[in-house]
Design an enzyme around this catalytic site. Structure first.
Site, mmCIF file in Angstrom:
data_model
loop_
_atom_site.group_PDB
_atom_site.id
_atom_site.type_symbol
_atom_site.label_atom_id
_atom_site.label_comp_id
_atom_site.label_asym_id
_atom_site.label_seq_id
_atom_site.Cartn_x
_atom_site.Cartn_y
_atom_site.Cartn_z
ATOM 1 N N ILE A 141 0.837 -1.207 0.000
ATOM 2 C CA ILE A 141 0.000 0.000 0.000
ATOM 3 C C ILE A 141 0.869 1.253 0.000
ATOM 4 C CG2 ILE A 141 -1.719 1.311 1.303
ATOM 5 C CD1 ILE A 141 -2.662 -1.479 2.405
ATOM 6 N N ARG A 163 16.307 -1.947 6.987
ATOM 7 C CA ARG A 163 17.031 -1.155 5.997
ATOM 8 C C ARG A 163 17.286 -1.991 4.747
ATOM 9 N NH1 ARG A 163 18.272 3.475 8.381
ATOM 10 N NH2 ARG A 163 18.508 3.487 10.653
ATOM 11 N N ARG A 222 -3.981 1.721 11.192
ATOM 12 C CA ARG A 222 -4.743 1.323 12.369
ATOM 13 C C ARG A 222 -4.970 2.539 13.255
ATOM 14 N NH1 ARG A 222 -6.069 -2.287 9.871
ATOM 15 N NH2 ARG A 222 -5.929 -4.542 10.251
ATOM 16 N N ASP A 246 -8.980 7.413 8.102
ATOM 17 C CA ASP A 246 -9.925 6.382 7.668
ATOM 18 C C ASP A 246 -10.086 5.324 8.755
ATOM 19 O OD1 ASP A 246 -11.639 5.144 5.643
ATOM 20 O OD2 ASP A 246 -10.112 3.571 5.563
ATOM 21 N N HIS A 270 -13.516 3.837 7.806
ATOM 22 C CA HIS A 270 -12.752 2.622 7.493
ATOM 23 C C HIS A 270 -13.287 1.947 6.226
ATOM 24 C CE1 HIS A 270 -10.070 -0.639 9.555
ATOM 25 N NE2 HIS A 270 -9.871 -0.578 8.255
ATOM 26 N N ILE A 271 -13.385 2.722 5.168
ATOM 27 C CA ILE A 271 -13.968 2.223 3.922
ATOM 28 C C ILE A 271 -12.991 2.281 2.748
ATOM 29 C CG2 ILE A 271 -16.411 2.551 4.439
ATOM 30 C CD1 ILE A 271 -14.308 5.174 2.610
#
Length: 315
Positions: A141, A163, A222, A246, A270-271
């Site tokens: 993401i 790293r 989160r 979100d 949260h969509i």
């Protein structure tokens, strides 16, 4: 072999899954009877419902986040746990970009003005061209969001656990140890971290104050990564230019939460993920189908979760 599928499925998803394991018994639904006796579960289910499922050998999540299933006592040690990493990059990165541009271009203020029938100029705006964007959690993401930001002219700094070489979706890389010094350069900080003890309340007043005045903060990882009172203070006092969440803690966000009334804060429920974007669910079903074929052939599964960290295991 009984395969329980408690996740949302379309008819084409059923066809994809069932074609992967011809002759298997597929049972769709979240009730306890559907789960009993299942050797495989495809899709997220309440962790409480996993207790007593002695036939279970493998749980394939429809989410990328796996933290709820990594806690001691949720799954027996011999049960394999896999997630859907790789399915959500497009959906979440586009949602994050939409939130960021709304903040930068003050579209949320113009929408408020529209509701009040006001023709009002809200002043100067900012751009991603030449901006420094720090993305905390540079997995699938984070890389997708970094790619979009770079296309619009931003300088992207990725933060990940270990790293390594700088990937093509970033200009610089670092670890959480480097985050404080990167924050002083950040025009945008975007978090897509999973829920782990290491990331709980990571974003507190100290980190928000370390960010440049007028910077923007996004969280699509989160909710418990953020000390929400500290974020509210940073926005109310004008240190941050705006923020978008979100995810919150708790979810759903109570109607009487002070967060709803914080200035320059956008909240979505949260969509950004799940099945809101059709292409996401195509990928979720494809990952599950590939893993079903691997499982049937006795081959290693994709996206195996490290229960110590909550992250996908490195290959």
């Amino acid at each position: 072999m009984k395969i329980a599928v408690p996740m949302y499925v379309r008819e084409k998803d059923k066809a994809v899954l069932e074609a992967a394991v011809p002759g298997a018994e597929f049972v769709y639904g979240k009730d306890a009877a559907a789960l009993q006796g299942a050797e495989v579960i495809i899709g997220n289910v309440s962790p409480k419902k996993l207790a007593g499922l002695t036939s279970l050998k493998w749980l394939q999540l429809n989410s990328a986040g796996a933290d709820a299933y990594c806690r001691p006592g949720i799954l027996a040690p011999q049960v394999q746990l896999t997630n859907s990493t790789g399915a959500y990059g497009q959906a979440l990165s586009e949602h994050m970009l939409a939130l960021l541009l709304s903040l930068q271009k003050k579209l949320y203020l113009y929408h408020q003005n529209q509701l009040q029938h006001q023709w009002k100029d809200e002043g100067e705006v900012t751009s991603l061209e030449g901006a420094t964007v720090v993305i905390v959690g540079f997995g699938d993401i984070g890389r997708a969001f970094g790619r979009l930001c770079r296309l619009l002219g931003a300088h992207v700094i990725g933060i990940r656990r270990h790293r390594g070489a700088v990937p093509p979706d970033a200009d610089e890389m670092g670890t959480l140890e480097d985050l404080p010094r990167f924050l002083t350069r950040a025009d945008v900080v975007a978090s897509v971290l999973p829920g782990t003890p290491e990331t709980t309340h990571l974003y507190d007043g100290k980190l928000f104050q370390a960010m440049k005045p007028g910077a923007f903060f996004l969280n699509c990882g989160r909710g418990n990564a953020v000390v929400q009172e500290d974020l509210s203070r940073a926005l109310t006092e004008g240190h941050l230019g705006g923020a978008a969440l979100d995810v919150t803690d708790p979810e759903p966000l109570p109607a009487d939460s002070p967060l709803w009334d914080v200035p320059n804060l956008l909240i979505t429920p949260h969509i950004s993920g799940e099945h809101h974007l059709a292409q996401t669910w195509d990928k979720v079903a494809a990952i599950a189908a590939r893993n079903l074929k691997h499982y049937l052939a006795g081959e290693p599964l994709e996206n195996v979760v490290d229960r110590e960290t909550g992250y996908k295991k490195s290959v």
